[in-house]
Design a protein around this motif. Sequence first.
Motif, PDB file in Angstrom:
ATOM      1  N   ILE A 105       0.912  -1.148   0.000  1.00 10.35           N
ATOM      2  CA  ILE A 105       0.000   0.000   0.000  1.00 10.35           C
ATOM      3  C   ILE A 105       0.942   1.185   0.000  1.00 10.35           C
ATOM      4  CG2 ILE A 105      -1.804   1.258   1.191  1.00 10.35           C
ATOM      5  CD1 ILE A 105      -2.717  -1.266   2.487  1.00 10.35           C
ATOM      6  N   ASP A 136      -5.733   3.741  -1.475  1.00 10.70           N
ATOM      7  CA  ASP A 136      -7.160   4.053  -1.385  1.00 10.70           C
ATOM      8  C   ASP A 136      -7.490   5.327  -2.155  1.00 10.70           C
ATOM      9  OD1 ASP A 136      -8.518   2.143   0.608  1.00 10.70           O
ATOM     10  OD2 ASP A 136      -6.668   2.667   1.641  1.00 10.70           O
ATOM     11  N   PHE A 180      -8.212   0.709  -4.051  1.00 12.54           N
ATOM     12  CA  PHE A 180      -9.148  -0.082  -3.238  1.00 12.54           C
ATOM     13  C   PHE A 180     -10.527   0.563  -3.321  1.00 12.54           C
ATOM     14  CE2 PHE A 180      -4.990  -0.415  -0.895  1.00 12.54           C
ATOM     15  CZ  PHE A 180      -4.629  -1.597  -1.509  1.00 12.54           C
ATOM     16  N   ARG A 194     -19.301   4.426   7.313  1.00 13.69           N
ATOM     17  CA  ARG A 194     -18.874   4.106   5.961  1.00 13.69           C
ATOM     18  C   ARG A 194     -19.964   4.284   4.914  1.00 13.69           C
ATOM     19  NH1 ARG A 194     -13.820   0.129   6.077  1.00 13.69           N
ATOM     20  NH2 ARG A 194     -13.285   1.667   4.504  1.00 13.69           N
ATOM     21  N   LYS A 233     -15.181  -3.757  -2.764  1.00 10.93           N
ATOM     22  CA  LYS A 233     -15.112  -4.009  -1.325  1.00 10.93           C
ATOM     23  C   LYS A 233     -16.399  -3.567  -0.666  1.00 10.93           C
ATOM     24  CE  LYS A 233     -12.818   0.274   0.022  1.00 10.93           C
ATOM     25  NZ  LYS A 233     -11.573   0.931   0.350  1.00 10.93           N
ATOM     26  N   HIS A 234     -16.687  -4.111   0.498  1.00 13.49           N
ATOM     27  CA  HIS A 234     -15.931  -5.120   1.256  1.00 13.49           C
ATOM     28  C   HIS A 234     -16.779  -6.369   1.225  1.00 13.49           C
ATOM     29  CE1 HIS A 234     -14.967  -1.075   2.794  1.00 13.49           C
ATOM     30  NE2 HIS A 234     -13.753  -1.517   2.948  1.00 13.49           N
ATOM     31  N   MET A 277     -11.827  -7.114  -2.203  1.00 13.10           N
ATOM     32  CA  MET A 277     -11.309  -7.087  -0.829  1.00 13.10           C
ATOM     33  C   MET A 277     -12.350  -7.709   0.093  1.00 13.10           C
ATOM     34  SD  MET A 277     -10.264  -3.825   1.571  1.00 13.10           S
ATOM     35  CE  MET A 277      -9.056  -3.190   0.428  1.00 13.10           C
ATOM     36  N   PHE A 280     -14.338  -6.890   6.922  1.00 10.70           N
ATOM     37  CA  PHE A 280     -13.927  -7.112   8.311  1.00 10.70           C
ATOM     38  C   PHE A 280     -14.945  -7.953   9.084  1.00 10.70           C
ATOM     39  CE2 PHE A 280     -11.514  -2.879   8.213  1.00 10.70           C
ATOM     40  CZ  PHE A 280     -10.268  -3.453   8.372  1.00 10.70           C
ATOM     41  N   ASP A 312      -8.743  -7.314   4.177  1.00 11.38           N
ATOM     42  CA  ASP A 312      -8.677  -5.940   4.650  1.00 11.38           C
ATOM     43  C   ASP A 312      -7.511  -5.858   5.643  1.00 11.38           C
ATOM     44  OD1 ASP A 312      -9.145  -3.274   5.080  1.00 11.38           O
ATOM     45  OD2 ASP A 312     -11.313  -3.472   5.189  1.00 11.38           O
ATOM     46  N   TRP A 313      -7.238  -4.669   6.068  1.00 13.71           N
ATOM     47  CA  TRP A 313      -6.065  -4.313   6.883  1.00 13.71           C
ATOM     48  C   TRP A 313      -5.992  -5.161   8.171  1.00 13.71           C
ATOM     49  CZ3 TRP A 313      -2.916   0.185   5.925  1.00 13.71           C
ATOM     50  CH2 TRP A 313      -2.121   0.608   6.987  1.00 13.71           C
ATOM     51  N   MET A 344      -3.178  -8.592   3.697  1.00  9.91           N
ATOM     52  CA  MET A 344      -2.820  -7.178   3.811  1.00  9.91           C
ATOM     53  C   MET A 344      -2.233  -6.871   5.185  1.00  9.91           C
ATOM     54  SD  MET A 344      -5.253  -3.737   3.624  1.00  9.91           S
ATOM     55  CE  MET A 344      -5.769  -3.813   1.939  1.00  9.91           C
ATOM     56  N   TRP A 450     -11.438   9.655   3.596  1.00 11.41           N
ATOM     57  CA  TRP A 450     -10.597   9.091   2.530  1.00 11.41           C
ATOM     58  C   TRP A 450     -10.259  10.167   1.511  1.00 11.41           C
ATOM     59  CZ3 TRP A 450      -8.549   4.630   3.696  1.00 11.41           C
ATOM     60  CH2 TRP A 450      -9.262   3.724   4.482  1.00 11.41           C
ATOM     61  N   GLU A 516     -14.229   5.196   7.830  1.00 14.47           N
ATOM     62  CA  GLU A 516     -13.980   4.002   8.647  1.00 14.47           C
ATOM     63  C   GLU A 516     -13.885   4.348  10.130  1.00 14.47           C
ATOM     64  OE1 GLU A 516     -10.483   1.798   7.563  1.00 14.47           O
ATOM     65  OE2 GLU A 516     -10.755   0.410   9.236  1.00 14.47           O
TER      66      GLU A 516
HETATM   67  C1  NOJ Z   1      -9.203  -0.585   5.805  1.00 18.96           C
HETATM   68  C2  NOJ Z   1     -10.451  -0.273   5.056  1.00 18.96           C
HETATM   69  O1  NOJ Z   1     -11.531  -0.998   5.593  1.00 18.96           O
HETATM   70  C3  NOJ Z   1     -10.363  -0.550   3.581  1.00 18.96           C
HETATM   71  O2  NOJ Z   1     -11.505  -0.047   2.964  1.00 18.96           O
HETATM   72  C4  NOJ Z   1      -9.121   0.059   3.009  1.00 18.96           C
HETATM   73  O3  NOJ Z   1      -9.065  -0.138   1.626  1.00 18.96           O
HETATM   74  C5  NOJ Z   1      -7.920  -0.585   3.688  1.00 18.96           C
HETATM   75  N1  NOJ Z   1      -7.974  -0.302   5.101  1.00 18.96           N
HETATM   76  C6  NOJ Z   1      -6.590  -0.107   3.115  1.00 18.96           C
HETATM   77  O4  NOJ Z   1      -6.340   1.179   3.515  1.00 18.96           O
END
Ligand code: NOJ
Length: 752
Positions: A105, A136, A180, A194, A233-234, A277, A280, A312-313, A344, A450, A516
């Motif tokens: 990333i 992102d 992403f 979100r 995503k997600h 992606m 969570f 995801d992270w 990730m 973001w 987020e």
């Molecule tokens: C967490 C976020 O939920 C996701 O949407 C994002 O793309 C990733 N982190 C990477 O930054």
Amino acid sequence: MKKVFIKKTLVFSLLLLFAMAGQAQSAETSAKQSKTPHKTKGNPITPTYKRADAPIDTRISDLLSRMTLEEKILQLSQYITGLNDNVNNIGKQEDEYPNNVGSYIYFSDNAKLRNELQRRAVNETRLGIPILFGFDVIHGFRTIYPIPLAQGCSWNTELISQSCAMSAREARMSGTDWTFSPMIDVARDGRWGRVAEGYGEDPYTNAVMGAAAVHGYQGRSLNNTSNVAACLKHFVGYGMSEGGRDYTATNVSRQSLWDTYLPPYEMCIKAGAATVMSAFNDINGVPATANHYTLTEVLKKRWNFDGFVVSDWNAVEQLIPQGVAANRKEAASKAFSAGLDMDMKDGCYQEHMSDLVKEGKITLQQIDASVARILRLKFQLGLFENPYTPSYKESERILRTEDKRIAARMAEESIVLLKNENNLLPLNKNQKIAVIGPMAKDKENMLGSWKGHGRAGDVESIYEGLEKEFGSQLLYAAGCDFDGEDTSGFASACSTASQADVVLLCLGEKREWSGENASRSTIALPHIQEQLTTELQKCGKPIVLVLSNGRPLELCRLEPLCKAIVELWQPGIAGGTPLAGILSGRINPSGKLCITFPLTSGQIPIYYNARQSARPDQGQYQDISTLPLYEFTHGLSYTTYSYGNLSASTMRITKNDKLTVEIPVTNTGDMDGYETVHWFISDPYCSISRPIKELKKFEKRFLKKGETALFSFEIEPKRDFSYINDNGSRFIESGDYYVIVKDKRIKIEVVD
Ligand code: NOJ
């Protein structure tokens, strides 16, 4: 932190030792395995995987046949870099991870560090596999566009594609190959921060707008210096986060999964999205990160998705707190076996995959299949031939006039006029306007969550936009801050208001209040902002409320105090002039909500396509209205549109027939404008109960004053009237269906 770093360095060193030991052997094996050595000038034998003219599948298998297990595992691993690309720190950053890591990333806003890291990967590793750099880019890279929720309100898919294409160009020219985005999580709970990142509450809207975004990002070919790979995503069900709290478990029945949450993904996979992606959330007891049903059975097997899935992270490691893995090793095993290709950030794969293979818990074939998916994208992006980002002048790379023009267009079309009592708007050129509120001169918060590499300095504030349009008509007072209890600015706000003809009250949310990890228990604005409104209303001057926010808001106390309400959303860098144009009447507002505004937070979840109730006339709230304040697709204009009657080419069809339904729409007012017609269907009786109505098509068109346009919908019953069961099988039943536009409906009978 330090401990982790030392641990990681140790592991890397060990892996490298293994790799080096394995290299001699594997180079030998690879030489034997290399099928078609190719002679080129100056380079006697070009391995097949390096030949641009060879088919991608051949290149992949050739490369796989040369790779050690450790090299493969590194391809499955993604880390972060570029948080600080100060020249003096570059060396330090480069040394943190092995040169042949699969992906980063990439946080830098230019390609300098990328090119250096890439040089190491390409020139200083055995096979020279280029690194994939992701970031992102959610609603812009440096040129920041309105948040996706706002873009959804434009109902302009072409404009969505264009803004994504512009963002892709800026990103790719700055060293990012992969974004992403888009987020296509159906989101019906405004408390969930979100909601800002997607296209609202409706599956079809998310599907169509997501596909438009994919086309914009990826263009016709990924192998192009202006395009990036998209990431859906997600996956999946994240929008159902319980109580609107991020990261919580979700309960999504198989039926809802198939009829509501999966359809946007299916459409965007068909649109060619390169990656996905995982989410969570835990879906009904199985976290999305380790969900074999969603990742493998649905995505890879049923839909034949040939891209790859990134977690995801830290989400692999998070299987531990989610309660399904005892340790990082088990987490790696579960996620990978479920179908998750790339890990990730948390390093679980890199740390444990080799042992898992030795122990027979994961097979080499499984590893190869995942690595092949990742390599495929690298080949598709042309990274083997063009690993480096050329250097561009900043003026040709970012914030070009063209980019800003699209950002302004998008802001213009996404603004929603929610209320306009007695046509208070547009304002007239002689009125004195008291511009008040914490949002009026703000820049940072206009960027929204973001914000990519967006900077407050790039933003045109509301006030700056107004100044261009209204000049000396403006007066100003801040009134109060976004939150807190300081009412000391109220008096001067009231005295400013009393000198004016109209109050333009600019309220809203800070940018970090959505996105987020930004859940709120109520979607009302902080009390201080409501208090300021109450005080201003006492001055007796009409209030035009301008809102800049990242979610639907609870406006039940503000609405009665304001004669007009304009939803600006978080418009990015270019919202000031479009807003001023709408307030002055230079621009006719055309945005319509893609998410319902509840009357109060207590109504959540509230959305247009709920299933039917057993007692439609009962079950209402006893304390407040059961209706939302502003429903899905609500949005006013300065002109009026009159809808004629619906007519159908036939009222009775078989399941394999097609029919066309039409409706004439006339601009009956005094101003040209854009009107969006939303086509819904309803199936009141079916073996599975269905939503009251379902959006199936929308179309936005420009109508000159006095002009009539015929909007039409060509219906294919199997596509448009059918439904899906909890096993994902589509079916169509005979019986009566309704096609609905606004308050008009027409009955169509489907026969066997
Ligand atoms: C967490 C976020 O939920 C996701 O949407 C994002 O793309 C990733 N982190 C990477 O930054």
